[in-house]
Design an enzyme around this catalytic site. Structure first.
Site, mmCIF file in Angstrom:
data_model
loop_
_atom_site.group_PDB
_atom_site.id
_atom_site.type_symbol
_atom_site.label_atom_id
_atom_site.label_comp_id
_atom_site.label_asym_id
_atom_site.label_seq_id
_atom_site.Cartn_x
_atom_site.Cartn_y
_atom_site.Cartn_z
ATOM 1 N N SER A 7 -21.484 22.250 -77.284
ATOM 2 C CA SER A 7 -21.855 21.762 -78.238
ATOM 3 C C SER A 7 -23.385 21.484 -78.469
ATOM 4 O O SER A 7 -23.849 21.049 -79.476
ATOM 5 C CB SER A 7 -21.010 20.458 -78.600
ATOM 6 O OG SER A 7 -19.762 21.008 -78.844
ATOM 7 N N GLU B 53 -54.140 53.828 -50.032
ATOM 8 C CA GLU B 53 -55.362 53.261 -50.867
ATOM 9 C C GLU B 53 -56.570 54.103 -51.014
ATOM 10 O O GLU B 53 -57.164 53.695 -52.171
ATOM 11 C CB GLU B 53 -56.035 51.918 -50.121
ATOM 12 C CG GLU B 53 -54.644 50.879 -49.892
ATOM 13 C CD GLU B 53 -54.504 50.427 -51.131
ATOM 14 O OE1 GLU B 53 -55.124 49.797 -52.115
ATOM 15 O OE2 GLU B 53 -53.007 50.616 -51.659
#
Length: 712
Positions: free
Chosen positions: A389, A115
């Site tokens: 469908s 970091e």
């Protein structure tokens, strides 16, 4: 001597003194516009003086907040749409504070390497890091901080998560003061005690237990490197969620430790990626509501600048679009024995239900599964199923936009050849209809008519309508081939509900969302845009909805008549019974229900018949949908759809029929044949789709048990 037009007194007058000699007096050409070294030096010193003054003023005005008060983070609460009834809470802080001597050196080194490599040299901020972040922001990237460990500690321990330059400046000043007040070891220890690691763990001690089942004193260098690597996005980079990214970050940290002299090359070469323990599931996610909470979390993280740490302990007030009554109706509809019998139901059969408010795009109810803790995949928002469908309305809308009228008649004979199909397209059970208009073809879901319609308007236009309505462009199987009208693509249930909600909203597409607002105290942090975008003409939508009402009035969705209010929708059943749908809507609510069968490895299986009924769109899905809608809409006003606009013209039949056509139907008459149909599926080859031969299905009783069922 002075010239005849010159004034000797004016020429001899000395130049008026100026505070800044620019442009330069007495210089010609480009030299007149080049600043003198005195001017450059003066301006530089002025800028420096102003900068020092601003810094001194900002520093003097900055006070360090009380860490004991700020460190007591609040739980974020998630509510139903009423803003009062609680759904659940994101994990309250699970933290155990440690002293510096309780944290091994290898842990501290891993976090410095990951970091802030200049941690031991910088004074709380990194000018080079800030400059890089500022340059990135100028290029249009998101607001970034170039943060040191000290700044991250300040952000987590003292400040709120607001993303702004003012907030970053405040953070920097506090970091400088903290760096003067505390030793580097104290800052690093406090940082390790406050950061969020995912899995509900705050601080290094609870993180060690959550990921490896050990205390921090027993962490190995490899384990420390893994925890340090995932800190920027702990839930997303958790090795159980994203092992590739987790290992990439792990390697990054170890390499940095070697560069900083924290680890020798031999130890680095021998390092092996560590195994983590199974994450413990928070009971708050148990049951169907766990899918809502997980969706809320994902939506906030993807659509706002809030972080995982904000969600876990930022004291957020999150109001969802989920209606408590509608959600209860969804759960009860799935458990309804008449709609969806449980006896002998296959264990692998999945059910999904999701309902959307067409006027806002807000999700009103969502059933993603019976228990989130047992299956973390949301059936309503993550699973897919072949549309069958239920995809046909997209071709209908494309045709209406192309000037084709609902009264236009097409050849509905069975077994017709079409380009790209290796065998003739068949209607369900071999039914032949002769010439029928689109109203009749929609209500009866006639495959040959819809493939012919798709051929006329173009499958690319059908696909475009589906995308404009709400299906993602990357929907699996969504391609511009002639067979797409038969529902060969596999959308998610939320995508189909989204698309039909666009129809219900008279052509306005609104992005589905489950988060209505996010607040902190009196401040509103996030609110979604619900205006939407107009994507279809209202007259086109009126005609499409009119045709889809015929599916309910006299087609495969007849059972939905039991809702007792104007309803439009479409059933869908894929070939080989691998999925079954009913997607329908009223003016106030659109919902989709999907059933599908999933194997042990996620493969799609055929859905077997059970409880004396074959699973089709016109069976269990429409029954579940109707049971849900009756309860969810109880007490709502009965609203009607707009009447048909009758757009387009009525041309002569587009295909030549060899059979005797049936009598022309009136525009308002949608009679039902006695046979049922089923959607065929094309072959694997996209350029040569081929429908399979369908088997007959048992008729489904309607809501009144008197109407003849229709194909899906």
């Amino acid at each position: 001597m002075a010239g005849p037009h010159q004034n000797p007194r004016r020429q001899s007058r000395p130049p008026r003194r100026r505070l800044i000699d620019y442009p330069r007096y007495g210089k010609r050409g480009i030299r007149r516009w080049l600043p003198s070294w005195k001017l450059v030096t003066g301006l530089f010193l002025l800028v420096v003086a102003l900068g020092v003054g601003a810094f001194a003023y900002g520093y003097s005005q900055t006070t360090v907040p009380d860490p004991n008060r700020a460190a007591q983070t609040e739980t974020s609460v998630v509510y139903y749409s009423d803003g009062k009834t609680e759904i659940g809470r994101f994990a309250a802080q699970n933290r155990q504070m440690l002293t510096s001597d309780q944290i091994p050196e290898n842990v501290k080194q891993a976090f410095v390497a990951a970091e802030d490599r200049t941690f031991y040299e910088n004074r709380g901020i990194s000018p080079s890091g800030i400059a890089r972040a500022f340059w990135s922001n100028l290029r249009g990237n998101s607001t970034q901080g170039g943060s040191t460990i000290t700044q991250q500690y300040v952000k987590n321990y003292y400040l709120d998560p607001e993303q702004s330059y003012k907030r970053k400046i405040q953070e920097a000043f506090i970091a400088i003061k903290i760096d003067q007040q505390l030793s580097k070891d104290e800052i690093l220890t406090n940082y390790l005690n406050t950061i969020y690691f995912g899995r509900g763990a705050y601080g290094i001690q609870t993180a060690a237990q959550a990921y490896f089942g050990v205390d921090v004193k027993d962490l190995t260098p490899e384990q420390s490197a893994l925890l340090a690597g995932i800190v920027p996005a702990p839930n997303s980079w958790d090795p159980r969620n994203n092992p590739t990214k987790a290992e990439q970050r792990w390697n990054y940290v170890l390499d940095a430790e070697v560069e900083l002299g924290f680890m020798d090359a031999g130890t680095r070469a021998a390092a092996q990626f560590p195994e983590t323990v199974e994450p413990k599931k928070d009971e708050v996610f148990r049951g169907p509501k766990g899918y809502i909470l997980a969706t809320v979390r994902d939506e906030i993280l993807s659509r706002t600048e809030l972080t995982e740490a904000d969600l876990e302990g930022g004291g957020l007030r999150i109001v969802t679009t989920i209606d408590s009554g509608a959600q209860k109706a969804a759960v009860e509809a799935i458990a309804n024995e008449d709609a969806y019998p449980q006896k002998n139901r296959p264990e692998t059969l999945r059910a999904a239900l999701i309902a959307i408010d067409p006027k806002t795009g807000g999700v009103r109810a969502m059933y993603g599964g019976p228990d989130y803790l047992k299956r973390q995949r949301n059936a309503a928002t993550q699973d897919i199923a072949q549309a069958g469908s239920s995809f046909k309305p997209f071709a209908l809308v494309a045709a209406l936009e192309d000037g084709v009228s609902l009264r236009t008649r097409f050849d509905g004979r069975n077994a017709q050849p079409f380009p790209g199909f290796e065998r003739p397209v068949r209607n369900f059970a071999g039914a032949s209809y002769g010439y029928i208009d689109l109203l009749k073809a929609t209500a009866s879901s006639v495959n040959t008519v819809y493939v012919g319609l798709n051929e006329k308007v173009g499958p690319d236009k059908t696909m475009d309508v589906a995308i404009r309505a709400g299906l993602p462009k990357d929907t699996q199987g969504l391609e511009p081939n002639l067979a797409n009208v038969l529902g060969t693509s596999s959308p998610r249930p939320i995508d189909m509900a989204h698309a039909y909600a666009t129809f219900a909203a008279q052509g306005v597409n609104r992005t589905p969302h489950v988060v209505a607002s996010v607040g902190r105290g009196e401040q509103e942090v996030y609110k979604p845009d619900t205006k939407g975008t107009k994507v279809f003409d209202e007259d086109v939508m009126a005609d499409a909805t009119y045709a889809l009402q015929g599916v309910v009035k006299g087609g495969s969705g007849s059972y939905a008549q039991a809702l007792g209010r104007p309803t439009a929708g479409k059933t869908g059943t894929s070939s080989d019974n691998k999925s079954a749908w009913f997607v329908g809507y009223t003016p106030q609510l659109a919902a989709s229900v999907a059933l599908y069968n999933e194997g042990e490895n996620g493969e799609v299986l055929e859905m077997p018949s059970y409880a004396g009924r074959e699973i089709t769109g016109g069976s269990y899905p429409v029954r579940i949908w109707t049971a849900f809608m009756k309860a969810a809409m109880d007490g709502m006003d009965v609203e009607s759809f707009p009447g048909p606009a009758w757009v387009g013209k009525v041309p002569e039949p587009t295909r030549t029929a060899t059979s005797t056509p049936t009598p022309r139907e009136t525009a308002t008459d949608t009679p039902t044949p006695t046979e049922t149909t089923r959607t065929p599926t094309p072959t694997e080859t996209t350029t040569q789709p081929e429908p399979s031969q369908s088997e007959s299905k048992s008729p489904e009783p309607t809501a009144t048990e008197t109407a003849t069922p229709e194909p899906s």
